[in-house]
Scaffold this motif. Structure first.
Motif, PDB file in Angstrom:
ATOM      1  N   LYS A   1      19.423  14.309   6.994  1.00  0.00           N
ATOM      2  CA  LYS A   1      20.800  14.060   7.454  1.00  0.00           C
ATOM      3  C   LYS A   1      21.710  15.000   6.659  1.00  0.00           C
ATOM      4  CE  LYS A   1      22.005   9.939   8.903  1.00  0.00           C
ATOM      5  NZ  LYS A   1      22.203  10.525  10.241  1.00  0.00           N
ATOM      6  N   VAL A   2      22.317  15.951   7.331  1.00  0.00           N
ATOM      7  CA  VAL A   2      23.166  16.948   6.644  1.00  0.00           C
ATOM      8  C   VAL A   2      24.605  16.707   7.060  1.00  0.00           C
ATOM      9  CG1 VAL A   2      23.672  19.409   6.448  1.00  0.00           C
ATOM     10  CG2 VAL A   2      21.296  18.622   6.587  1.00  0.00           C
ATOM     11  N   LYS A   3      25.496  16.603   6.026  1.00  0.00           N
ATOM     12  CA  LYS A   3      26.906  16.283   6.252  1.00  0.00           C
ATOM     13  C   LYS A   3      27.515  17.311   7.199  1.00  0.00           C
ATOM     14  CE  LYS A   3      31.183  15.221   3.843  1.00  0.00           C
ATOM     15  NZ  LYS A   3      31.974  15.394   2.638  1.00  0.00           N
ATOM     16  N   GLY A   4      28.162  16.796   8.216  1.00  0.00           N
ATOM     17  CA  GLY A   4      28.870  17.688   9.129  1.00  0.00           C
ATOM     18  C   GLY A   4      27.912  18.362  10.111  1.00  0.00           C
ATOM     19  N   LYS A   5      26.571  18.155   9.944  1.00  0.00           N
ATOM     20  CA  LYS A   5      25.624  18.853  10.837  1.00  0.00           C
ATOM     21  C   LYS A   5      24.716  17.872  11.561  1.00  0.00           C
ATOM     22  CE  LYS A   5      26.772  22.792   8.785  1.00  0.00           C
ATOM     23  NZ  LYS A   5      28.108  23.042   9.333  1.00  0.00           N
ATOM     24  N   GLY A   6      24.714  16.581  11.102  1.00  0.00           N
ATOM     25  CA  GLY A   6      23.800  15.631  11.718  1.00  0.00           C
ATOM     26  C   GLY A   6      22.395  15.866  11.171  1.00  0.00           C
ATOM     27  N   ASP A   7      21.339  15.471  11.971  1.00  0.00           N
ATOM     28  CA  ASP A   7      19.960  15.609  11.470  1.00  0.00           C
ATOM     29  C   ASP A   7      19.516  17.056  11.642  1.00  0.00           C
ATOM     30  OD1 ASP A   7      18.908  12.297  12.576  1.00  0.00           O
ATOM     31  OD2 ASP A   7      19.889  13.073  10.739  1.00  0.00           O
ATOM     32  N   MET A   8      19.015  17.657  10.558  1.00  0.00           N
ATOM     33  CA  MET A   8      18.522  19.055  10.618  1.00  0.00           C
ATOM     34  C   MET A   8      17.089  19.100  10.148  1.00  0.00           C
ATOM     35  SD  MET A   8      21.531  21.534   9.185  1.00  0.00           S
ATOM     36  CE  MET A   8      20.500  22.958   9.461  1.00  0.00           C
ATOM     37  N   GLU A   9      16.239  19.864  10.905  1.00  0.00           N
ATOM     38  CA  GLU A   9      14.851  20.036  10.445  1.00  0.00           C
ATOM     39  C   GLU A   9      14.859  21.120   9.365  1.00  0.00           C
ATOM     40  OE1 GLU A   9      12.119  21.658  13.285  1.00  0.00           O
ATOM     41  OE2 GLU A   9      10.373  20.758  12.298  1.00  0.00           O
ATOM     42  N   THR A  10      14.349  20.790   8.162  1.00  0.00           N
ATOM     43  CA  THR A  10      14.373  21.797   7.079  1.00  0.00           C
ATOM     44  C   THR A  10      12.981  21.951   6.507  1.00  0.00           C
ATOM     45  OG1 THR A  10      14.751  20.162   5.354  1.00  0.00           O
ATOM     46  CG2 THR A  10      16.717  21.065   6.438  1.00  0.00           C
ATOM     47  N   TYR A  11      12.809  22.952   5.642  1.00  0.00           N
ATOM     48  CA  TYR A  11      11.481  23.254   5.053  1.00  0.00           C
ATOM     49  C   TYR A  11      11.648  23.485   3.544  1.00  0.00           C
ATOM     50  CZ  TYR A  11       9.737  24.027   9.807  1.00  0.00           C
ATOM     51  OH  TYR A  11       9.355  23.854  11.126  1.00  0.00           O
ATOM     52  N   TRP A  12      10.544  23.180   2.793  1.00  0.00           N
ATOM     53  CA  TRP A  12      10.484  23.592   1.390  1.00  0.00           C
ATOM     54  C   TRP A  12       9.812  24.978   1.337  1.00  0.00           C
ATOM     55  CZ3 TRP A  12      13.676  20.667  -0.823  1.00  0.00           C
ATOM     56  CH2 TRP A  12      13.699  19.272  -0.748  1.00  0.00           C
ATOM     57  N   LEU A  13      10.366  25.858   0.519  1.00  0.00           N
ATOM     58  CA  LEU A  13       9.676  27.148   0.314  1.00  0.00           C
ATOM     59  C   LEU A  13       8.742  26.951  -0.875  1.00  0.00           C
ATOM     60  CD1 LEU A  13       9.302  30.240   0.700  1.00  0.00           C
ATOM     61  CD2 LEU A  13      11.231  30.571  -0.874  1.00  0.00           C
ATOM     62  N   LEU A  14       7.439  27.185  -0.696  1.00  0.00           N
ATOM     63  CA  LEU A  14       6.461  26.964  -1.782  1.00  0.00           C
ATOM     64  C   LEU A  14       6.179  28.274  -2.526  1.00  0.00           C
ATOM     65  CD1 LEU A  14       4.030  24.612   0.146  1.00  0.00           C
ATOM     66  CD2 LEU A  14       6.053  24.031  -1.243  1.00  0.00           C
ATOM     67  N   GLU A  15       5.796  29.345  -1.800  1.00  0.00           N
ATOM     68  CA  GLU A  15       5.555  30.625  -2.521  1.00  0.00           C
ATOM     69  C   GLU A  15       5.627  31.793  -1.551  1.00  0.00           C
ATOM     70  OE1 GLU A  15       1.560  29.036  -3.767  1.00  0.00           O
ATOM     71  OE2 GLU A  15       0.959  31.070  -3.076  1.00  0.00           O
ATOM     72  N   GLY A  16       5.656  32.963  -2.150  1.00  0.00           N
ATOM     73  CA  GLY A  16       5.760  34.178  -1.350  1.00  0.00           C
ATOM     74  C   GLY A  16       4.412  34.586  -0.795  1.00  0.00           C
TER      75      GLY A  16
END
Ligand code: HEM
Ligand SMILES: Nc1nc2c(ncn2[C@@H]2O[C@H](COP(=O)(O)OP(=O)(O)OP(=O)(O)O)[C@@H](O)[C@H]2O)c(=O)[nH]1
Length: 667
Positions: free
Chosen positions: A650-665
């Motif tokens: 739940k992102v303020k002002g954006k509603g539900d957003m699909e996000t990811y963790w960056l683990l490594e390059g």
């Protein structure tokens, strides 16, 4: 070469081709001088290097540039009042051409280390003249053409076409690159044809009407000459010395102890002297007879020196001298002279001093031990009555030290000749000049220092400016004064927040200072990871550090560079082991508008929802994690970055957003 020549080049290149061209030339030739000091000596090769650089910048040929530099020199030296000297050389251009050597000679107090070229007018006719140039430098032959044509135009209203007829050791023609100057003494000899209307001068020469009183002049007894010019020598067709003035004989004996004093008369002139100027001249009758307008410089050859032998030789009864009949004192003195020769023959200094005191390349005297050689300067005149050449000369003496160094005194110099005045004038002139030079050196050092200070202030100012505004933007604004605002299709914005630093707003001073220190450490660590132009630091607001990749320099790999930065800084701050401190990073990619806002403390700012979302990625992130928006994550996953879905946040002002963790390059 003296700085005056480079000052003229710098002045006119800046005037005719602009400051930027001059700056570019300085970069090409790696010239650090912001200005040249008139009386300081700079490397000879700088002149052809600057010509080659100007040629590269403008497309003009190397020769054109050197010719241009010669013109610059003539236009420039009027600033020093030298134009009056040119005008005073004579009514005609040919008078000037015959006086160039003398002009340089007159300058020897002002430019004591000058290695001036020698010029010799070898032929004149109604349509022009032929001039022979000799120098220890290569690459200057077209420079001289520029000088001569400019002097002809500016001072004699003549259009002269000058070209090389033949040359030796000179790189002639359209040389493209800088002329490599050899390191040893080398004589460049160039013969020029100068085409111009010379009828007036020739007519004047042919119709010289002698005054009637001169027609009945009695023949001159040579002894009068030798008395008036005691350093004079008389030469026959074999170029042998048939007669000589008293002083030159004495000086020769002084400098050649133990040699039969009568040997001077009858010897070939080149066995007793070295011809210093004009360089590389064949000393034979047919050549010299044509060089009557040329100034010659002969250096007396010395085999050592010994006052005793000199005294002894002075008392020798020349008429009956047969090498034996010396009195006891003379015999002893001459033996002493021979001993001196034996004990000193391996003495480097004496050898060096006696061998070659005049540096062939510079024409200047080398510092030597004891007596110095004597330099005679004058012209060769043909005396019909005795069918001989007479070298009407005077010793060329720079100053009183030199006079003593040669073993002479003022009253050895002929009273009516100029030598005495020159020595005294030179001596005063030198001391005045030395004072002036010191003042000038001081002033130019101060100027140099203030220029360096101004430079460092400018650099600091620029660094400060570039810390607020990206360098390319700052430079564009400086050039065009326009307001800079740009839209970028796709960039990646990075927000990094430093967590758990006690609120610097707390009223505990100690804690607040601790917080500032810790924050400074972390932000400095982040600054070290900012690699321009791939990533640019935008600002820090409170505990948040904002950066962008893909602006102001467009960068198709902006997402990768943003992720690399995030991975690096997380690792780096973790390694600092700051108690309780953590960071969290949010990245989003997309379009932005960027521009400089504000007059006081102008800032380079980014605008658009991409920024807001990136900020939300950071503010909704966990400690020590890197949260990517969906768009950024899919972009970098394609090129091997390891990402892990976090699910919907739940992102303020954006509603539900699909996000990811960056683990490594990528591997
Ligand atoms: C009128 C005042 C003049 C002054 C004060 C002057 C002074 C100088 C100086 C200081 C140098 C540099 C030499 C060195 O640093 O070793 C030089 C070189 C030179 N000068 Fe002059 N000069 C003058 C006039 C002329 C004129 C009228 C010409 C020819 C038309 C000329 C031809 C040259 C040439 C060709 C060089 C280059 C050096 C070389 O080729 O070896 N000069 N001059
Ligand atoms: N440091 C920084 N933060 C920015 C910038 N632009 C937007 N933000 C932050 O991005 C977040 C989202 O911005 P908006 O969507 O405009 O939200 P808002 O209502 O202005 O601010 P909130 O009170 O945080 O919601 C806010 O926390 C802003 O502070 C910027 O140029 N610099």
């Amino acid at each position: 070469m003296y700085g005056m020549l480079y000052e003229s080049v710098q002045h006119y290149i800046q005037e005719e081709y602009g400051m930027e061209t001059w700056a570019k030339i300085c970069q090409i030739v790696d010239c650090k001088h912001t200005s040249f000091k008139t009386h300081q000596i700079y490397p000879d090769k700088l002149m052809p290097d600057i010509a080659a650089a100007l040629s590269a910048c403008t497309g003009e040929s190397f020769d054109f540039c050197m010719n241009f530099f010669g013109k610059c020199f003539v236009r420039f030296f009027s600033n020093f009042g030298y134009d009056k000297m040119i005008r005073s050389t004579g009514r005609y251009f040919c008078d000037f051409l015959q006086s160039i050597d003398n002009i340089h000679l007159q300058m020897r107090f002002t430019y004591p280390k000058m290695k001036s070229p020698s010029m010799q007018l070898t032929n004149m006719d109604d349509d022009g003249a032929v001039i022979l140039y000799r120098s220890g430098r290569t690459g200057m032959s077209k420079y001289l053409i520029g000088q001569m044509t400019e002097v002809a135009r500016e001072f004699y209203g003549l259009e002269v076409s000058a070209y090389v007829i033949e040359s030796q050791n000179d790189i002639c023609g359209g040389t493209a690159g800088p002329i490599k100057l050899t390191d040893g003494p080398l004589t460049v000899i160039v013969k020029y044809r100068l085409d111009f209307d010379n009828r007036d001068y020739m007519a004047k020469r042919v119709n010289i009407v002698a005054h009637p009183s001169q027609l009945k002049m009695p023949a001159v007894d040579l002894n009068v000459f030798l008395e008036l010019f005691p350093f004079t020598i008389v030469l026959n067709h074999d170029m042998k010395i048939t007669l000589a003035g008293e002083k030159i004989i004495e000086t020769w004996i002084l400098h050649n102890p133990g040699v039969n004093p009568k040997a001077f008369i009858g010897t070939h002139v080149m066995d007793a002297f070295k011809c210093r100027r004009p360089k590389d001249t064949k000393i034979e009758w047919d050549t010299i007879i044509k060089m009557r307008t040329v100034l010659f410089e002969f250096e007396l050859i010395r085999t050592g020196h010994n006052r005793a032998a000199y005294d002894a030789a002075l008392n020798i009864d020349y008429e009956n001298y047969d090498g034996e009949s010396l009195n006891e004192a003379q015999t002893m003195a001459v033996e002493k002279a021979h001993e001196f020769e034996k004990t000193h023959e391996h003495d480097e200094e004496a050898a060096a001093a006696s061998k070659d005191e005049i540096d062939p390349a510079t024409g200047q005297r080398r510092p030597s031990v004891g007596l110095r050689s004597i330099l005679l300067k004058g012209q060769m005149f043909y005396i019909k009555d005795v069918d001989s050449l007479i070298f009407l000369c005077s010793p060329l003496i720079e100053n009183l030290d030199e006079l003593h160094g040669i073993g002479l005194y003022l009253n050895d110099l002929n009273p009516h000749g100029l030598s005495r005045e020159l020595v005294m004038a030179g001596w005063q002139h030198c001391s005045k000049l030395e004072m002036m030079f010191e003042k000038e050196e001081q002033r130019s050092d101060e100027l140099e220092k203030s220029l360096e200070l101004a430079d460092s202030w400018k650099r600091q100012g620029d660094e400060l400016l570039y810390s607020m505004i990206p360098r390319p933007i700052a430079e564009r604004m400086r050039m065009s004064q326009e307001h800079v605002c740009q839209s970028f299709e796709e960039v990646s914005v990075i927000f990094i927040e430093v967590m758990n630093i006690c609120d610097s707003g707390s009223n505990n001073i100690q804690e607040a200072m601790q917080a500032v220190n810790t924050l400074n450490k972390v932000f400095s660590a982040l600054d070290e990871e900012i690699i321009s132009p791939f990533v640019y630091k935008v600002e820090t607001v409170g505990m948040v550090y904002m950066a962008v990749s893909g602006a102001p320099d467009i960068n198709p790999l902006h997402a990768e560079h943003a992720c690399d930065l995030a991975l690096r800084v997380t690792k780096k701050v973790k390694a600092h082991n700051l108690p309780d401190v953590a960071i969290r990073v949010g990245i989003n990619s997309g379009p932005v508008v960027a521009g400089v806002v504000g007059l006081k403390v102008p800032r380079y700012c980014l605008f658009g929802d991409t920024v807001n979302t990136a900020s939300r990625m950071e503010s909704s992130c966990d400690p020590w994690k890197i949260q990517l928006s969906n768009f950024t994550a899919l972009k970098v996953r394609e090129v091997g970055y390891k990402v892990e879905p976090r699910g919907f946040v739940k992102v303020k002002g954006k509603g539900d957003m699909e996000t990811y963790w960056l683990l490594e390059g990528p591997e």
